[in-house]
Design a protein around this motif. Sequence first.
Motif, PDB file in Angstrom:
ATOM      1  N   ARG A 103       0.829  -1.207   0.000  1.00 31.98           N
ATOM      2  CA  ARG A 103       0.000   0.000   0.000  1.00 31.98           C
ATOM      3  C   ARG A 103       0.865   1.260   0.000  1.00 31.98           C
ATOM      4  O   ARG A 103       0.615   2.185  -0.776  1.00 31.98           O
ATOM      5  N   ARG A 104       1.907   1.282   0.845  1.00 24.40           N
ATOM      6  CA  ARG A 104       2.798   2.458   0.888  1.00 24.40           C
ATOM      7  C   ARG A 104       3.507   2.686  -0.445  1.00 24.40           C
ATOM      8  O   ARG A 104       3.777   3.817  -0.823  1.00 24.40           O
ATOM      9  N   SER A 105       3.803   1.604  -1.150  1.00 21.64           N
ATOM     10  CA  SER A 105       4.495   1.739  -2.432  1.00 21.64           C
ATOM     11  C   SER A 105       3.554   2.203  -3.544  1.00 21.64           C
ATOM     12  O   SER A 105       4.008   2.584  -4.618  1.00 21.64           O
TER      13      SER A 105
END
Length: 116
Positions: free
Chosen positions: A57-59
Amino acid sequence: MPVPAHRAQAELFKTLGHPVRVRVLEMLCEGPRPVRDLLAEIEVEASNLSQQLAVLRRSGIVTARREGASVTYELAGGDVSELMGAARRILADLPAGEDEPATGLETGGRTRLATR
């Protein structure tokens, strides 16, 4: 200062460098999935899956949306699905090494030999 393309690509491949993350992406290539379905099929601890989903998700590779008490994940774009398919094709086309032990590699329902 912008990040050079080769460094950004290296970071992307690092993100893809975990078996649980790859399995999640393979499942999401088939369509959005709630966390409970991912957890049931991947068979890892919930905390491990949560950590791996957070990395994805962060990427920006996956997105999440809450539906009541459930969270559903999906690929952020079609290019991820194409990348996963390309990886399967590359692996399927690699010859097995002659001087290294071989392991079974499942690729799209077929099994072939690949080197470690």
